[in-house]
Motif scaffolding. Structure first.
Motif, PDB file in Angstrom:
ATOM      1  N   ARG A 492      -4.182  -1.018 -12.081  1.00  0.00           N
ATOM      2  CA  ARG A 492      -3.126  -1.403 -11.136  1.00  0.00           C
ATOM      3  C   ARG A 492      -2.419  -2.665 -11.590  1.00  0.00           C
ATOM      4  N   LEU A 493      -3.166  -3.666 -12.033  1.00  0.00           N
ATOM      5  CA  LEU A 493      -2.558  -4.921 -12.479  1.00  0.00           C
ATOM      6  C   LEU A 493      -1.644  -4.693 -13.682  1.00  0.00           C
ATOM      7  N   GLU A 494      -2.061  -3.814 -14.561  1.00  0.00           N
ATOM      8  CA  GLU A 494      -1.225  -3.497 -15.723  1.00  0.00           C
ATOM      9  C   GLU A 494       0.021  -2.737 -15.282  1.00  0.00           C
ATOM     10  N   ARG A 495      -0.179  -1.778 -14.366  1.00  0.00           N
ATOM     11  CA  ARG A 495       0.935  -0.959 -13.901  1.00  0.00           C
ATOM     12  C   ARG A 495       1.975  -1.798 -13.169  1.00  0.00           C
ATOM     13  N   GLU A 496       1.513  -2.768 -12.387  1.00  0.00           N
ATOM     14  CA  GLU A 496       2.423  -3.616 -11.617  1.00  0.00           C
ATOM     15  C   GLU A 496       2.834  -4.865 -12.395  1.00  0.00           C
ATOM     16  N   ARG A 497       2.432  -4.930 -13.656  1.00  0.00           N
ATOM     17  CA  ARG A 497       2.813  -5.999 -14.581  1.00  0.00           C
ATOM     18  C   ARG A 497       2.383  -7.392 -14.084  1.00  0.00           C
TER      19      ARG A 497
END
Length: 946
Positions: A492-497
């Protein structure tokens, strides 16, 4: 004619007020009610004449709605009256809002596995059940967005209600009767729609905590194959939740957080919350400790205290030790917190926070939980609110919820309190953060408990060697195919940058490197270091051996006793004392003046008063302890006109020690554990728990076995708690005769506590004072009397308090000639006076009676010195009123017999062995007692030993 049926939605929507409202609207204008209700009302007899309006305030008055700006509530009375059609519509909207607030939690998505909650499948809020329809969704309602002017459409309102109450947070409010509490919670949740915006650095911190939780568990699993660790995997959010609780609490001024929890996830909390060094944890897994010293405990039962830095300052974080008896630490923690608050002078109870982590199966099933919740708002036991976190793994050891509880939720017992219960999906860290803020803020504002039910799962079995799919195959198929929370959160953190994969990988690799370093350095630790026994003010006391220690000077100057006694017997001006109590005070005034000897109640009161006079804190709690079960104490006086209480011991002089005499609820387990916890943090005070009858203490046997008798051996924790256990056979039947002295003596070893059975008021005075003035800290178990409280011979001279000290053994001063003594009777407790009376009646001048006042530690040298007064080979008989398999006989025979071997033979005279402590018949008891005592004094004590 056949009447039209009531509308199909009636069972879920009808209540008397609702139907009456619809009916009045129908009578005035049939077009204002739904068609199905109109058809139903059409067939009812129509009243004659003008229709009277409904009683003022009958409808639309939600007694739970608080007057807070912007909440989703009915319009105020001051608003201009709307047309009747809109009035009826708004009423239905209000009912819809109320339903979401009360029951929205049943639709929330709480289970990360998506398997639970079959009982509420399909539950919802169809508009038709509230007299609404899809055609109404665009109509304006007077319950709008909190940030708007107060109007919105029904469709927008329903969407906000769904988001607030039916997402991954479910909140139980229906049981709250207090308008302020409920209004505050509703406003907080509805303004934000139960969302919180987390800054990127906070999101990364939460990820870091769940990542560390998983990494530590996996590291332990690979480095120490097969070792039990009770992994937190599947509930990694717990570690983030606890850290958030601590940080938020510190922002509210909390400076000490005391945690209690069972073994699951405990190692993770020790390392990643409390700051216990990893190398020390790994050394405990290596198990290279030198054998010797105290017994210790397994690593997932140990406690630790560390200091944490938070954004708002430092905080002391303590994780209490805990046995495998899961919930029994609850009130131990609360007692510790209460003592810490009292020591700090934290009268508002804001600076020290108790945080209890429970398991779902235990929270629902263990009665100690309900007992502990019942203490929450009681003046003598309140801690200003406890934060409860239920780690809901949705399974016990192998037991599924449908076999483990009869309630909808594991937390339903908590609804006995006026506190919110927050259910949250443990894989939504934003939702977890939101309920933490709500719970901590609620506790600090209202000084009440708050409950967080963290829905998660258990990735492994009950322990790492267990196979959970034997009993929960479907659940564990779902778990096996599910990515862990740290992995989901990283994606999620990667997806939401919020972070790049490289940044997250760096954090993980850094933590794992620290684990490796700590593991290698732990190899050099040969002996696991023990925690300090006591810190701060507690350093002045010790544990260890006390047998043979020098006597403790406990005498009090007669002038000081007189000053204390004067206050004890003098109620304030204008205070209307009960006539019988007034006579008691008059008698005690004569005792203070030396005109009468002291009875038990006066000597006990002088012990408390003299300690408080010297600045010592005194706390006595138990069932009916203010007056005393047997009406001997009357430590709290009540004005017969106003019922106003007055505690003389609290009004001795300026600067005295605080005194509490607390009537407890009808609980042994929770209250004894609370007072035990209190004693841990108040070693310089006199802390007493009193049983109503001594045998009731067996309802708290877990506290005795797991904490009081063994905490020094297992955890290096010292307690000076005193237990007053009324004991003695007076013909009151099996349940009111014995405090089970034998059980305490069976547990007596390594000077772990003191067990006494006293016979004079002076002895209780000195024993209680010794408990505070001695350099050691050990529990004191007092077999306190019943009949001796008013026995004409169980009295003491005032000089025995001002000149004497505690005596472990009391010899026979009534023997005329030691050479003429043919038998020495050893005894303990009240039977002494019956033996004394029988000796006088039989003129048996050749019998000496010696009292063992302290049974453990046994003062063998004092016994031998007393027996040395008599001729060699004198007959020595132990006499007790309890059956042979009870009381002190086995203990005395085992420990005193070898000491006397070679000089005399020890025999025992008791009632026959029995499964019950005493006969149910008072007449039978009297006959048995007479025969026992007569034989002890007569010429044939060897003839029948049982």
């Amino acid at each position: 004619m056949r009447r039209a049926p009531a509308p199909a939605d009636a069972p879920s929507a009808v209540n008397l007020a609702f139907v009456e409202k619809l009916y009045y609207d129908y009578l005035r204008d049939p077009s204002t009610v739904p068609a199905e209700w109109r058809s139903y009302f059409d067939e009812l007899p129509r009243p004659e004449g003008e229709v009277a309006p409904p009683p003022e305030g009958r409808f639309g008055d939600d007694r739970f709605a608080a007057a807070v700006p912007g909440e989703l509530a009915a319009p105020t009375r001051a608003a201009a009256p709307a047309p009747r059609f809109e009035d009826a519509f708004q009423y239905r909207v209000d009912k819809l809002v109320e339903a979401y607030r009360d029951h929205g939690h049943l639709r929330a998505s709480l289970d990360p596995l998506g398997l639970a909650r079959p009982r509420h499948e399909g539950f919802g809020f169809p508009l038709e059940s509230f007299g609404l329809s899809e055609a109404d969704l665009d109509r304006p309602v007077a319950a709008g967005d909190p940030q708007s002017a107060g109007t919105s459409s029904l469709g927008a309102l329903r969407a906000r209600l769904e988001e607030t109450y039916c997402r991954t947070i479910g909140v139980e409010l229906a049981h709250l009767h207090d308008r302020e509490l409920r209004g505050w919670l509703q406003d907080r949740m509805e303004r934000s729609r139960n969302h919180i915006t987390l800054a990127p650095e906070v999101q990364l911190r939460l990820y870091e905590k769940v990542m560390q939780a998983e990494a530590l568990e996996q590291f332990l699993g690979t480095r120490f194959l097969g070792a039990k660790r009770f992994s937190v995997e599947g509930a990694e959010a717990l570690v983030a939740l606890v850290e958030l609780c601590i940080d938020r609490a510190v922002g509210h001024g909390v400076r000490d957080v005391t945690i209690g929890m069972a073994h699951r996830g405990r190692l993770n909390v020790l390392a990643n919350i409390c700051g216990k060094p990893l190398r020390q944890i790994f050394a405990e897994f290596r198990d290279r400790a030198v054998i010797g010293g105290t017994g210790g405990d397994v690593k997932y039962h140990l406690g630790y205290t560390g200091e944490r830095e938070t954004p708002d300052g430092k905080v002391l974080v303590s994780l209490s030790f805990n046995p495998s008896h899961l919930e029994w630490v609850d009130t131990v923690v609360q007692g510790r917190v209460r003592a810490k608050q009292d020591r700090r002078g934290d009268v508002e109870r804001k600076e020290v926070l108790p945080l209890l982590v429970h398991g779902d199966a235990a929270f629902a099933a263990q009665g100690i939980v309900a007992e502990s919740l019942n203490l929450a708002a009681l003046e003598g036991y309140s801690v200003g609110g406890t934060l409860h976190v239920v780690v809901n793994n949705q399974v016990g050891f192998t037991t599924s919820p449908h076999d483990g509880r009869s309630t909808t939720y594991a937390t339903d017992v908590a609804r006995m309190l006026q506190v919110p219960v927050f259910h949250v999906n443990g894989e939504d860290l934003e939702a977890v953060a939101q309920v933490v803020l709500l719970a901590v803020d609620f506790r600090q504002r209202f000084h009440r408990d708050a409950v967080i039910d963290l829905w998660c799962y258990r990735r492994h079995g009950h322990n790492e060697g267990d196979e959970p799919s034997f009993t929960q195959p479907v659940m564990y198929r779902a778990i096996a195919g599910r990515p862990s929370l740290p992995k989901l959160e990283a994606e999620r953190l990667e997806r939401e940058r919020v972070a790049t994969p490289e940044q997250l990988a760096a954090r993980a690799s850094g933590y794992r490197a620290g684990l490796e370093e700590a593991y290698h350095s732990s190899a050099a630790i040969a002996v696991t270091p023990a925690p300090p026994v006591l810190e701060g003010a507690e350093r002045n006391y010790r544990g260890g051996a006390i047998a043979g220690a020098p006597p403790v000077e406990t005498a009090v100057k007669s002038e000081e006793l007189a000053e204390v006694a004067k206050v004890l017997v003098t109620p304030p001006a204008g205070f209307n004392v009960h006539p019988k109590v007034a006579r008691l005070l008059e008698g005690r005034a004569e005792m203070a003046a030396g005109k009468r000897p002291l009875d038990w109640g006066m000597a006990e009161a002088l012990a408390y008063g003299s300690l408080a006079w010297e600045g010592v804190r005194v706390r006595l709690s138990g069932q009916d302890s203010g007056r005393g079960t047997f009406s001997h104490r009357h430590g709290v006086l009540y004005d017969v006109q106003s019922n106003r209480p007055y505690l003389p011991l609290a009004h001795l002089r300026p600067g005295q020690g605080p005194v509490e005499l607390r009537d407890s609820p009808l609980s042994e387990a929770a209250v004894l554990a609370f007072d035990y916890g209190y004693s841990l943090e108040m070693p310089d005070g006199l802390v007493i728990w009193e049983a109503q009858f001594g045998d009731f203490v067996n309802a708290a046997q877990v506290v005795l076995d797991q904490f009081l008798a063994s905490s020094e051996a297992k955890w290096n924790k010292l307690s000076g708690l005193t237990l007053l256990l009324p004991h003695g056979m007076e013909g009151q039947g099996p349940e009111h005769s014995s405090a089970r002295l034998e059980r305490f003596l069976e547990l007596s070893v390594e000077d772990n506590w003191q067990v006494v059975n006293l016979t004079t008021p002076a002895q209780i005075f000195h024993a209680l004072r010794r408990q505070v003035l001695a350099p050691w800290r050990k529990p004191l178990v007092v077999m306190s009397p019943k009949s001796l409280l008013r026995h004409p011979r169980a009295v003491s001279r005032r000089e025995e308090l001002s000149l004497g000290r505690f005596r472990t053994v009391i010899g026979d001063d009534g023997v005329e000639s030691a050479e003429a003594v043919r038998r020495v009777v050893l005894c303990t407790g009240k039977i002494f006076y019956e033996l004394l009376a029988a000796r006088e009646e039989q003129h048996a001048r050749d019998v000496a009676i010696v009292r063992l006042e302290q049974l453990y530690p046994l003062d063998g040298e004092a016994v031998r010195a007393e027996l040395a007064r008599y001729r060699p080979g004198v007959e020595v008989t132990w006499v007790q009123e309890e059956p042979r398999n009870m009381g002190a006989w086995d203990y005395v025979d085992r420990h005193l017999g070898p000491l006397l071997r070679g000089s005399c033979e020890l025999t025992g005279l008791t009632r026959p062995p029995s499964a019950s402590p005493a006969a149910g018949s008072a007449t039978r008891h009297k006959l048995e007692q007479q025969a026992l005592v007569s034989q002890a004094i007569g010429s044939s004590s060897r003839a029948r030993v049982a």
